[in-house]
Design a protein around this motif. Structure first.
Motif, short mmCIF file in Angstrom:
data_model
loop_
_atom_site.label_atom_id
_atom_site.label_comp_id
_atom_site.label_asym_id
_atom_site.label_seq_id
_atom_site.Cartn_x
_atom_site.Cartn_y
_atom_site.Cartn_z
N LYS A 69 0.81 -1.23 0.00
CA LYS A 69 0.00 0.00 0.00
C LYS A 69 0.84 1.27 0.00
N ASN A 70 1.94 1.23 0.79
CA ASN A 70 2.73 2.46 0.94
C ASN A 70 3.59 2.81 -0.28
N LEU A 71 3.45 2.04 -1.36
CA LEU A 71 4.11 2.40 -2.62
C LEU A 71 3.15 3.17 -3.53
N GLY A 72 1.89 3.30 -3.08
CA GLY A 72 0.88 3.98 -3.90
C GLY A 72 0.30 3.04 -4.95
N LYS A 73 -0.70 3.54 -5.68
CA LYS A 73 -1.42 2.67 -6.61
C LYS A 73 -0.63 2.37 -7.89
N ILE A 122 12.65 -0.46 -15.58
CA ILE A 122 11.64 0.39 -14.94
C ILE A 122 10.31 -0.36 -14.97
N MET A 123 9.68 -0.50 -13.82
CA MET A 123 8.32 -1.05 -13.78
C MET A 123 7.41 0.09 -13.35
N LYS A 124 6.36 0.32 -14.15
CA LYS A 124 5.50 1.47 -13.82
C LYS A 124 4.06 1.22 -14.21
N GLY A 125 3.23 2.26 -14.03
CA GLY A 125 1.82 2.17 -14.41
C GLY A 125 1.12 1.04 -13.67
N GLU A 126 0.46 0.18 -14.42
CA GLU A 126 -0.32 -0.90 -13.82
C GLU A 126 0.44 -2.22 -13.74
N THR A 127 1.76 -2.18 -13.92
CA THR A 127 2.56 -3.41 -13.92
C THR A 127 2.28 -4.28 -12.69
N GLN A 128 2.26 -3.65 -11.50
CA GLN A 128 2.10 -4.44 -10.27
C GLN A 128 0.67 -4.94 -10.07
N HIS A 129 -0.29 -4.42 -10.84
CA HIS A 129 -1.67 -4.91 -10.72
C HIS A 129 -1.80 -6.23 -11.47
N TYR A 130 -1.17 -6.32 -12.64
CA TYR A 130 -1.46 -7.43 -13.55
C TYR A 130 -0.33 -8.44 -13.71
N TRP A 131 0.86 -8.12 -13.24
CA TRP A 131 2.01 -9.00 -13.47
C TRP A 131 2.74 -9.30 -12.17
N ILE A 167 8.36 5.69 -1.18
CA ILE A 167 7.42 5.26 -0.15
C ILE A 167 6.61 6.47 0.29
N ILE A 168 5.29 6.31 0.22
CA ILE A 168 4.44 7.49 0.35
C ILE A 168 3.99 7.76 1.76
#
Ligand code: AKG
Ligand code: MN
Length: 197
Positions: A122-126, A164-173, A195-196
């Motif tokens: 969560k603390n990495l943001g969406k 670089i991993m960005k955008g929705e990468t962590q949602h789907y992969w 870290i937000i």
């Protein structure tokens, strides 16, 4: 800005790979410095209620007061070293990004690894932007779709490369660094994060 990169993933998600971002000479220097100049630790973690040692060494550096929790462990950031500050500045400039923390991994040889996971705390943001820098032995890094668990996309993370991993990468992969009998020397990886909270 991204014209010199290879995008590894079909949408959704964006993983941009840039081999040779750091020169061979710089990369050798950074690899040597990070090998001895980092407080590497092999941490115990809990998997399905059992405590085991992680199959790699790790360290956590960052701005003052930053901490990071995953797999049941909390790491408090150590202050940036000179080398890390230099590497961070190069990446921040190139990608117009800002990072306040770095999780470092030291894989002694091909028997050290990291299992399938997403960096979706969560603390990495969406939509986290994570910059992963590699020095030392080449290792295969893989992506697979989180839901269907297929297919696997592989990339050779070479000495001096940036992923670089960005955008929705962590949602789907999900991604991992599998074991391999082919690699007999060490690799160091730095994953810069913001870290937000
Ligand atoms: O060593 C690597 O390239 C993977 C590191 C990673 O996925 C992580 O630290 O979250
Ligand atoms: Mn990761």
């Amino acid at each position: 800005m991204y014209g010199d990169h290879v995008n590894l993933l079909p949408i959704p998600g964006e993983a941009l790979f840039l081999p040779g971002f750091f020169s061979g000479e710089e990369s050798n220097e950074y690899f040597n410095d990070l090998t001895t100049g980092v407080a590497w630790k092999q941490e115990p973690i809990k998997i399905f209620g059992k405590t085991v040692l992680q199959p790699r060494f790790t360290a956590f550096y960052g701005d003052e007061g930053i901490s990071y929790s995953y797999s049941g462990i909390t790491m408090n950031a150590l202050p940036w070293t000179e080398t890390m500050t230099k590497i961070k500045a190069r990446i921040e400039e190139k990608y117009d990004a800002r990072f306040n923390a770095c999780l470092l991994n030291h894989y002694r040889d091909g028997s050290d690894s990291m299992g399938w996971h997403r960096d979706n705390e969560k603390n990495l943001g969406k939509y986290p932007l994570i910059a992963s820098v590699s020095f030392g032995a080449h290792r295969i890094f893989q992506f697979r779709r989180y839901v269907e668990k297929i297919p696997i996309i592989s990339v050779d993370l070479s000495h001096g490369s940036v992923l670089i991993m960005k955008g929705e990468t962590q949602h789907y992969w999900e991604h991992r660094l599998p074991k391999t009998v082919q690699v007999t020397s060490a690799r160091i990886n730095l994953t810069f994060r913001l870290i937000i909270d």
